[in-house]
Design a protein around this motif. Structure first.
Motif, PDB file in Angstrom:
ATOM      1  N   VAL A   1      44.920  46.436  34.338  1.00 44.26           N
ATOM      2  CA  VAL A   1      46.067  45.724  34.907  1.00 44.26           C
ATOM      3  C   VAL A   1      45.659  45.004  36.193  1.00 44.26           C
ATOM      4  CG1 VAL A   1      48.381  45.990  35.877  1.00 44.26           C
ATOM      5  CG2 VAL A   1      47.715  47.307  33.854  1.00 44.26           C
ATOM      6  N   ASN A   2      44.884  45.670  37.030  1.00 41.73           N
ATOM      7  CA  ASN A   2      44.464  45.040  38.296  1.00 41.73           C
ATOM      8  C   ASN A   2      43.587  43.821  38.056  1.00 41.73           C
ATOM      9  OD1 ASN A   2      45.724  46.346  40.449  1.00 41.73           O
ATOM     10  ND2 ASN A   2      44.350  48.105  40.297  1.00 41.73           N
ATOM     11  N   LYS A   3      42.755  43.874  37.046  1.00 44.92           N
ATOM     12  CA  LYS A   3      41.944  42.697  36.723  1.00 44.92           C
ATOM     13  C   LYS A   3      42.838  41.508  36.395  1.00 44.92           C
ATOM     14  CE  LYS A   3      39.100  40.711  33.090  1.00 44.92           C
ATOM     15  NZ  LYS A   3      38.570  40.877  31.724  1.00 44.92           N
ATOM     16  N   GLU A   4      43.839  41.746  35.512  1.00 49.11           N
ATOM     17  CA  GLU A   4      44.729  40.654  35.126  1.00 49.11           C
ATOM     18  C   GLU A   4      45.596  40.201  36.297  1.00 49.11           C
ATOM     19  OE1 GLU A   4      44.346  39.126  32.424  1.00 49.11           O
ATOM     20  OE2 GLU A   4      42.969  40.580  31.529  1.00 49.11           O
ATOM     21  N   LEU A   5      46.009  41.137  37.146  1.00 48.06           N
ATOM     22  CA  LEU A   5      46.822  40.777  38.300  1.00 48.06           C
ATOM     23  C   LEU A   5      46.014  39.935  39.285  1.00 48.06           C
ATOM     24  CD1 LEU A   5      49.508  41.024  39.790  1.00 48.06           C
ATOM     25  CD2 LEU A   5      48.651  43.157  40.815  1.00 48.06           C
ATOM     26  N   GLY A   6      44.764  40.329  39.507  1.00 53.42           N
ATOM     27  CA  GLY A   6      43.898  39.545  40.398  1.00 53.42           C
ATOM     28  C   GLY A   6      43.707  38.134  39.893  1.00 53.42           C
ATOM     29  N   MET A   7      43.510  37.982  38.585  1.00 56.07           N
ATOM     30  CA  MET A   7      43.317  36.651  38.023  1.00 56.07           C
ATOM     31  C   MET A   7      44.623  35.851  38.025  1.00 56.07           C
ATOM     32  SD  MET A   7      40.208  36.509  37.727  1.00 56.07           S
ATOM     33  CE  MET A   7      40.182  34.830  37.083  1.00 56.07           C
ATOM     34  N   ALA A   8      45.770  36.540  37.946  1.00 50.55           N
ATOM     35  CA  ALA A   8      47.044  35.819  38.040  1.00 50.55           C
ATOM     36  C   ALA A   8      47.213  35.230  39.435  1.00 50.55           C
ATOM     37  CB  ALA A   8      48.197  36.767  37.712  1.00 50.55           C
ATOM     38  N   TYR A   9      46.876  36.012  40.453  1.00 49.53           N
ATOM     39  CA  TYR A   9      46.909  35.468  41.818  1.00 49.53           C
ATOM     40  C   TYR A   9      45.930  34.307  41.953  1.00 49.53           C
ATOM     41  CZ  TYR A   9      49.986  38.798  44.159  1.00 49.53           C
ATOM     42  OH  TYR A   9      51.089  39.505  44.583  1.00 49.53           O
TER      43      TYR A   9
ATOM     44  N   SER B   1      42.633  34.604  48.353  1.00 53.31           N
ATOM     45  CA  SER B   1      42.435  35.777  49.205  1.00 53.31           C
ATOM     46  C   SER B   1      43.071  37.015  48.575  1.00 53.31           C
ATOM     47  CB  SER B   1      43.032  35.538  50.595  1.00 53.31           C
ATOM     48  OG  SER B   1      42.360  34.489  51.247  1.00 53.31           O
ATOM     49  N   ASN B   2      44.300  36.857  48.042  1.00 56.19           N
ATOM     50  CA  ASN B   2      44.957  37.980  47.372  1.00 56.19           C
ATOM     51  C   ASN B   2      44.170  38.417  46.154  1.00 56.19           C
ATOM     52  OD1 ASN B   2      47.019  36.072  48.675  1.00 56.19           O
ATOM     53  ND2 ASN B   2      48.202  37.952  48.489  1.00 56.19           N
ATOM     54  N   ALA B   3      43.690  37.422  45.395  1.00 53.57           N
ATOM     55  CA  ALA B   3      42.893  37.738  44.202  1.00 53.57           C
ATOM     56  C   ALA B   3      41.646  38.512  44.576  1.00 53.57           C
ATOM     57  CB  ALA B   3      42.518  36.445  43.475  1.00 53.57           C
ATOM     58  N   GLU B   4      40.979  38.059  45.617  1.00 57.40           N
ATOM     59  CA  GLU B   4      39.749  38.732  46.036  1.00 57.40           C
ATOM     60  C   GLU B   4      40.021  40.167  46.472  1.00 57.40           C
ATOM     61  OE1 GLU B   4      36.622  38.474  49.745  1.00 57.40           O
ATOM     62  OE2 GLU B   4      37.582  36.625  49.085  1.00 57.40           O
TER      63      GLU B   4
ATOM     64  N   ALA C   1      29.999  45.638  35.217  1.00 55.90           N
ATOM     65  CA  ALA C   1      29.442  44.280  35.106  1.00 55.90           C
ATOM     66  C   ALA C   1      30.564  43.257  34.941  1.00 55.90           C
ATOM     67  CB  ALA C   1      28.472  44.201  33.926  1.00 55.90           C
ATOM     68  N   GLU C   2      31.553  43.581  34.099  1.00 55.71           N
ATOM     69  CA  GLU C   2      32.693  42.667  33.908  1.00 55.71           C
ATOM     70  C   GLU C   2      33.469  42.476  35.207  1.00 55.71           C
ATOM     71  OE1 GLU C   2      33.960  43.291  29.248  1.00 55.71           O
ATOM     72  OE2 GLU C   2      34.656  44.739  30.737  1.00 55.71           O
ATOM     73  N   ALA C   3      33.618  43.561  35.968  1.00 56.39           N
ATOM     74  CA  ALA C   3      34.343  43.469  37.234  1.00 56.39           C
ATOM     75  C   ALA C   3      33.588  42.619  38.248  1.00 56.39           C
ATOM     76  CB  ALA C   3      34.588  44.875  37.786  1.00 56.39           C
ATOM     77  N   LEU C   4      32.268  42.692  38.230  1.00 57.41           N
ATOM     78  CA  LEU C   4      31.459  41.843  39.111  1.00 57.41           C
ATOM     79  C   LEU C   4      31.673  40.363  38.790  1.00 57.41           C
ATOM     80  CD1 LEU C   4      28.058  43.796  39.087  1.00 57.41           C
ATOM     81  CD2 LEU C   4      29.557  43.522  41.064  1.00 57.41           C
ATOM     82  N   VAL C   5      31.659  40.049  37.500  1.00 55.47           N
ATOM     83  CA  VAL C   5      31.833  38.659  37.073  1.00 55.47           C
ATOM     84  C   VAL C   5      33.222  38.157  37.457  1.00 55.47           C
ATOM     85  CG1 VAL C   5      31.939  37.124  35.072  1.00 55.47           C
ATOM     86  CG2 VAL C   5      30.169  38.881  35.208  1.00 55.47           C
ATOM     87  N   THR C   6      34.221  39.011  37.275  1.00 52.05           N
ATOM     88  CA  THR C   6      35.589  38.606  37.606  1.00 52.05           C
ATOM     89  C   THR C   6      35.743  38.380  39.111  1.00 52.05           C
ATOM     90  OG1 THR C   6      36.362  39.949  35.747  1.00 52.05           O
ATOM     91  CG2 THR C   6      38.014  39.201  37.314  1.00 52.05           C
ATOM     92  N   LEU C   7      35.195  39.272  39.923  1.00 49.52           N
ATOM     93  CA  LEU C   7      35.283  39.128  41.382  1.00 49.52           C
ATOM     94  C   LEU C   7      34.560  37.871  41.853  1.00 49.52           C
ATOM     95  CD1 LEU C   7      36.018  40.127  44.202  1.00 49.52           C
ATOM     96  CD2 LEU C   7      34.006  41.633  44.117  1.00 49.52           C
ATOM     97  N   ALA C   8      33.500  37.500  41.174  1.00 46.49           N
ATOM     98  CA  ALA C   8      32.728  36.311  41.590  1.00 46.49           C
ATOM     99  C   ALA C   8      33.550  35.027  41.470  1.00 46.49           C
ATOM    100  CB  ALA C   8      31.459  36.196  40.740  1.00 46.49           C
ATOM    101  N   ILE C   9      34.534  35.008  40.596  1.00 48.30           N
ATOM    102  CA  ILE C   9      35.300  33.773  40.356  1.00 48.30           C
ATOM    103  C   ILE C   9      36.048  33.318  41.610  1.00 48.30           C
ATOM    104  CG2 ILE C   9      37.167  32.754  38.992  1.00 48.30           C
ATOM    105  CD1 ILE C   9      36.183  34.503  36.638  1.00 48.30           C
ATOM    106  N   PRO C  10      36.860  34.175  42.275  1.00 48.40           N
ATOM    107  CA  PRO C  10      37.485  33.697  43.518  1.00 48.40           C
ATOM    108  C   PRO C  10      36.475  33.417  44.621  1.00 48.40           C
ATOM    109  CG  PRO C  10      37.984  36.029  43.144  1.00 48.40           C
ATOM    110  CD  PRO C  10      37.376  35.507  41.890  1.00 48.40           C
ATOM    111  N   TYR C  11      35.371  34.161  44.657  1.00 45.57           N
ATOM    112  CA  TYR C  11      34.318  33.835  45.631  1.00 45.57           C
ATOM    113  C   TYR C  11      33.833  32.404  45.414  1.00 45.57           C
ATOM    114  CZ  TYR C  11      33.542  38.550  47.536  1.00 45.57           C
ATOM    115  OH  TYR C  11      33.664  39.731  48.204  1.00 45.57           O
ATOM    116  N   TYR C  12      33.599  32.062  44.154  1.00 44.71           N
ATOM    117  CA  TYR C  12      33.127  30.722  43.834  1.00 44.71           C
ATOM    118  C   TYR C  12      34.134  29.664  44.280  1.00 44.71           C
ATOM    119  CZ  TYR C  12      32.293  26.559  41.001  1.00 44.71           C
ATOM    120  OH  TYR C  12      32.114  25.267  40.595  1.00 44.71           O
ATOM    121  N   TYR C  13      35.391  29.883  43.950  1.00 41.65           N
ATOM    122  CA  TYR C  13      36.404  28.880  44.274  1.00 41.65           C
ATOM    123  C   TYR C  13      36.720  28.824  45.766  1.00 41.65           C
ATOM    124  CZ  TYR C  13      37.344  27.391  39.546  1.00 41.65           C
ATOM    125  OH  TYR C  13      37.226  26.823  38.306  1.00 41.65           O
TER     126      TYR C  13
END
Length: 1018
Positions: free
Chosen positions: A188-196, A203-206, A228-240
């Motif tokens: 749920v937190n993964k999807e919530l982070g990506m929704a933000y 910042s909220n997503a990160e 590994a999946e969580a690392l990839v997901t966290l990298a997305i807001p870092y990138y943006y």
């Protein structure tokens, strides 16, 4: 369609007992059940008419179960439309049964919701997930996997439809359920982070995704696919958020985990795609293209469509527009088939295809597609999403291209305002829009506004340099600065010159930006190196030494043939990768290393404060001419601007040379031929120096920071036909890398840490193998004839020496070193360390530590591109690296050149500039390269010469004396002896050097003999 059946909830089987009890067409059911269990889906599809016929005739559970068999068979054959039709028919039939199992009905709704996403029917998908969720909640409760998973899928579907806030409400509601926090919190937190993230709240997503990563680490461990999946997901807001180094680290960590514990091809592909996109964004096109080539295939999937698009952007950036259009067109076709034209993905790729059409000057197609993408974006994206501002910006640029200035200003300004509201002013997207506004207002003849927008842009650029440089290798720093930032500084130079009369302070800003950016890569590398050496952190020093050792191994492999490299346990590509990784680790581990960038600290007024009366400083600036018209491209014209300041300057004075193309082509050939053939050059002074001399003759001393072609000219050796004198006799010029060096010069004190001078000369080039062979007149020729040329350093040197003569000895260098040694003995307190013949080898040179003076008298070499020709079948890594094109020849070199075998200790007798960077010269006052062409190298505009000069500066030397052409052995020996006699006798270095040149000129009139050497630095 087994590849689509990922995590569906249900099997949808009735018990055989229940079905048999109904005794309706049991033979058909029995046959289909047997085929289903055996996965003989073709047999089931062959009976589709009978199955449908029975379902139309009978409303019972057997008919429903037969429909289930048929629907799953269609899925197995990727016949999704047929599968969905059968699944819907099954659902309708089951709802009519007298005894309805509500959970089974929910299961079918769930499956329908899942598969409807694949045909872009998100509204129906949302409806089915909602019905499934309501049924699960009513009959199983909220503490059930079925309910939670249906709510998660429902939230994701709202996200697909752009209803992100509804999605967030659903997900946040789930987190209030204890069962969810126990079993599904990380999902749920993964999807919530990506929704933000989707609504632009990075910042909220990160914050959410970082907490989620910690949760997964505690519950699943770091060596898990979930991590590994969580690392990839966290990298997305870092990138943006443009935190590229942090995002890169997360992606590389994820790839390392995947390679160790899983063959998850989908996650590996996604991660490589994201990492490649990151590399493209910061201008590392080679790394990006290499990753994309690893992951693209001919599969008609959305993942491949995304990879096609990203690959196309790389190809366009590197001038391969035709290939780019091919891949992005395929991407759009796949997305249209899978998601339709109203999807955000299709619209985004349409915008990016329009940008490629702009590259090829197809204005009609460009504006049409850009307009379509902009119109579609209005209903797809929220205005708070930074992605939306890209549509505003690009629609504005498209209108600028066709001279619709009113519309252009409206949309570019809107994009800039959105970015100002939702992003920080240091975000790269902010600089994109401020740069466009600078060009637009310049075109509108509003220099005040344009200047403000340029200032905003450059403030952002320097923040990017500060943020990104520490975690990049030197090559990556160069790519990032060159591909991402430098062109705007070039634009500004044209702007400043255009409006200098209205606003003279523009020339001051132009000077300041040059101070901040000229030599930026070199200064960053040199400062980082010095900080590491001065650190008290032994672990850090050890890691740094590992980096140096790795680069040494790379240098060794560069000198080998293909066959020899194949025999080594070490792989060149692997070592290069290791070197880059170590450099990045150093960046992240050391606060000192992190500070190794050149901030915009100094202004021209700081330089002015260091000047004395009757002194001047000149920054030469090479730039392409730019006009802010609708084409927005550089013109085919090179300008050189000499910005002059003295003690009394109110603003820098401009001396503009607009014939840069001729200076770099026709005139330089005349200059070089005059030197080579010892002909008095009647023209070069007029072309290169007279405009500057006319403005500087009154000064006693001139500090000159050259750029571009001026790095290849010996200013002192230019002949003034009007006065029958050389510049050496008329003006006192001190060359510097950047005029801000004057500040460092005046602050620097003589170091007591330097060791005794080290003098190298008269190397025995035949030391080792060649020396031990039978001596006869033809041995060298026979060895060379039998030695196969290869793509590495040895092959290039064999071509460089042209034939079978090998490297000849230089008797004058022995006399030179001995005389300098005697001068120190007579006049200096410290006795030099002298290395001649066999001792003048590469191993000994690399062992020196902080000598006050390092003097090397030997052959030098510079391999121009046509000399460094390579195999047609493979790109030559040797010729790609300019620091491997120049170097010094030390003892044992002939043994290596003839046989390809290193002389001793894996040292080949060739000290390349690449290796020279690693010398320990932090407290060295002067390096003298008494050899041919040691000042040559590959010109990097705004960055100087990539060669021995740069290498010894990075290694720490304060000043360098080097040559620009092949020198005469005897004249050089006399020049160097005179210089040391003057310097040790009490004159400052520059005066000692200039006086030595004047002395040699009295004996040899032609500058060929005395003008080759130049001194750069203090």
């Amino acid at each position: 369609m087994k590849k689509l059946t990922l995590l569906l909830l249900v099997g949808l089987f009735y018990s055989i007992a229940n079905i048999s009890a109904q005794n309706h067409n049991s033979d058909l059911f029995s046959n289909m059940k047997t085929a289903f269990d055996a996965e003989d889906y073709e047999k089931i599809i062959n009976h589709k008419v009978k199955i449908i016929q029975q379902a139309n005739q009978r409303t019972d559970s057997i008919s429903a179960e037969l429909l289930y068999f048929l629907g799953d068979a269609y899925l197995a054959f990727d016949s999704l439309d047929n599968a969905l039709a059968v699944m819907q028919k099954e659902l309708d039939l089951r709802k009519k049964l007298p005894k309805i199992d509500p959970v089974m009905i929910a299961d079918i709704h769930f499956n329908l919701g899942y598969y409807l996403q694949f045909v872009n029917d998100f509204q129906k998908s949302k409806q089915n997930f909602s019905e499934a969720s309501d049924l699960y909640k009513k009959h199983l409760g909220t503490a059930s996997a079925a309910y939670v998973e249906s709510e998660i899928e429902l939230a994701k579907t709202h996200g697909f439809l752009g209803e992100h806030r509804i999605s967030m409400d659903i997900l946040e509601g789930l987190l209030e359920i204890d069962f969810v926090n126990e079993q599904y919190q990380h999902v749920v937190n993964k999807e919530l982070g990506m929704a933000y993230f989707d609504i632009g709240y990075y910042s909220n997503a990160e914050e959410i995704l970082k907490k989620n990563l910690k949760f997964i680490e505690e519950h699943f461990g770091k060596e898990s696919i979930a991590y590994a999946e969580a690392l990839v997901t966290l990298a997305i807001p870092y990138y943006y958020r443009s935190q590229y180094s942090e995002a890169e680290l997360l992606y590389t960590q994820a790839l390392d985990i995947i390679s160790k514990i899983s063959d998850n091809q989908l996650l590996r592909t996604k991660t490589k795609n994201n990492l490649a996109l990151l590399y493209w964004k910061i201008g590392l096109y080679d790394e990006s293209i290499d990753l994309f080539r690893q992951i693209i295939s001919d599969k008609e999937t959305l993942d491949n469509a995304i990879a096609y698009n990203n690959y196309a952007q790389n190809l366009a950036a590197t001038g391969q527009e035709d290939s780019a259009l091919y891949y992005i067109s395929n991407s759009l076709r796949i997305i249209e088939n899978e998601l339709g034209k109203n999807s955000e993905l299709y619209v985004r790729h349409l915008k990016e295809k329009a940008q490629i059409l702009n590259h090829v000057n197809d204005l009609t197609g460009y504006k049409k597609l850009m307009g379509e993408s902009f119109d579609a974006s209005q209903s797809i994206l929220e205005k708070s999403n930074p992605e939306y501002s890209k549509y505003e910006l690009n629609w504005g640029i498209a209108n600028f291209r066709v001279n619709n200035l009113k519309k252009a200003e409206k949309h570019i300004k809107k994009a800039h305002d959105l970015r100002s509201e939702y992003l920080s002013k240091n975000h790269p997207l902010y600089a994109e829009s401020s740069k466009e506004l600078a060009e637009l207002t310049w075109f509108q003849d509003n220099p005040k506004k344009a200047k403000n927008y340029f200032n905003e842009t450059f403030a952002n650029y320097f923040a990017q340099i500060e943020a990104y440089f520490p975690a990049l290798s030197e090559q990556q720093k160069a790519n990032f600065y060159t591909n991402t930032l430098r062109s705007t500084f070039e634009e500004y130079n044209s702007f400043a010159i255009a409006y200098k009369d209205k606003d003279p302070s523009l020339l001051g800003d132009m000077y300041n930006y040059q101070l901040a950016t000229k030599g930026i890569i070199m200064y960053a590398t040199a400062k980082a190196r010095k900080n590491i050496f001065n650190s008290d952190d032994e672990d850090l020093k050890n890691k740094y030494q590992s980096w140096i050792n790795t680069k040494e191994l790379i240098a060794q492999l560069y000198s080998m043939s293909e066959e020899e490299i194949a025999q080594q346990e070490m792989q060149l590509d692997s070592l290069i990768s290791t070197s880059k990784d170590l450099e990045k680790e150093l960046s992240r581990a050391s606060s000192d290393f992190e500070e190794a960038f050149v901030a915009k600290d100094y202004t021209w007024k700081d330089v002015q404060n260091e000047l004395k009366e009757n002194e001047a400083a000149i920054e030469m600036i090479r730039f392409r001419k730019f006009k802010p018209d609708s084409s927005g491209i550089f013109q085919h014209q090179i300008n050189y601007a000499a910005l002059l300041i003295d003690k009394n300057s109110k603003q820098p004075k401009l001396i503009l040379l607009e014939n840069g193309l001729e200076l770099e082509n026709k005139y330089i050939k005349n200059y070089k031929n005059s030197i080579k053939y010892k002909v008095k050059d009647q023209y070069s002074y007029e072309f290169y120096w007279k405009p500057i001399a006319d403005n500087t003759n009154k000064y006693n001393k001139i500090y000159l920071s050259p750029d571009g072609i001026y790095n290849q000219i010996s200013i002192n050796a230019l002949y003034n036909s009007k006065t029958d004198k050389y510049v050496l006799e008329e003006q006192n010029i001190q060359l510097v890398t950047n005029t801000k060096d004057l500040i460092a010069f005046n602050k620097r004190k003589n170091s007591n840490l330097a060791s005794a001078p080290s003098l190298f000369g008269f190397p025995n080039y035949n030391k080792g193998i060649t020396e031990s062979k039978e001596k006869n007149d033809n041995v060298a020729e026979k060895i060379v004839e039998n030695a196969s040329l290869n793509r590495g350093l040895r092959g290039n040197l064999q071509r460089y020496i042209r034939g079978n003569s090998l490297v000849t000895s230089l008797p004058g260098t022995k006399e030179e070193v001995n005389k300098i040694n005697e001068l120190y003995g007579e006049n200096a307190s410290t006795k030099p360390n002298t290395y001649l013949e066999n001792e003048a080898d590469e191993t000994q040179l690399k062992s020196v530590k902080n000598p006050k003076v390092l003097h090397i008298a030997t052959h030098g070499f510079f391999l121009e591109d046509n000399e460094a020709s390579t195999s047609e079948s493979e790109v030559d890594k040797y010729s790609q690296n300019p620091l491997l094109k120049s170097g010094l020849i030390m003892a044992g070199a002939n043994s290596f050149i003839t046989s390809g075998i290193n002389e001793t200790n894996q040292q080949d007798g060739i000290l390349t500039a690449y290796e020279a960077m690693n010398l320990n010269l932090n407290n060295t006052e002067l390096v003298v390269l008494s050899a041919c062409e040691t000042g040559l190298g590959e010109l990097k505009n705004g960055e100087g010469v990539y060669g021995l000069r740069r290498a010894f500066q990075v290694a720490g030397a304060d000043a360098i004396i080097m040559s620009l052409w092949s020198v005469d052995d005897e004249a050089t020996q006399e020049l160097m002896t005179n210089f040391y006699q003057n310097w040790i006798g009490g004159k400052d270095k520059l005066t000692a050097f200039n006086d030595a040149q004047k002395t040699i000129k009295e004996k040899y009139e032609s500058p060929f003999y005395w003008g080759a050497f130049v001194m750069v630095g203090e």
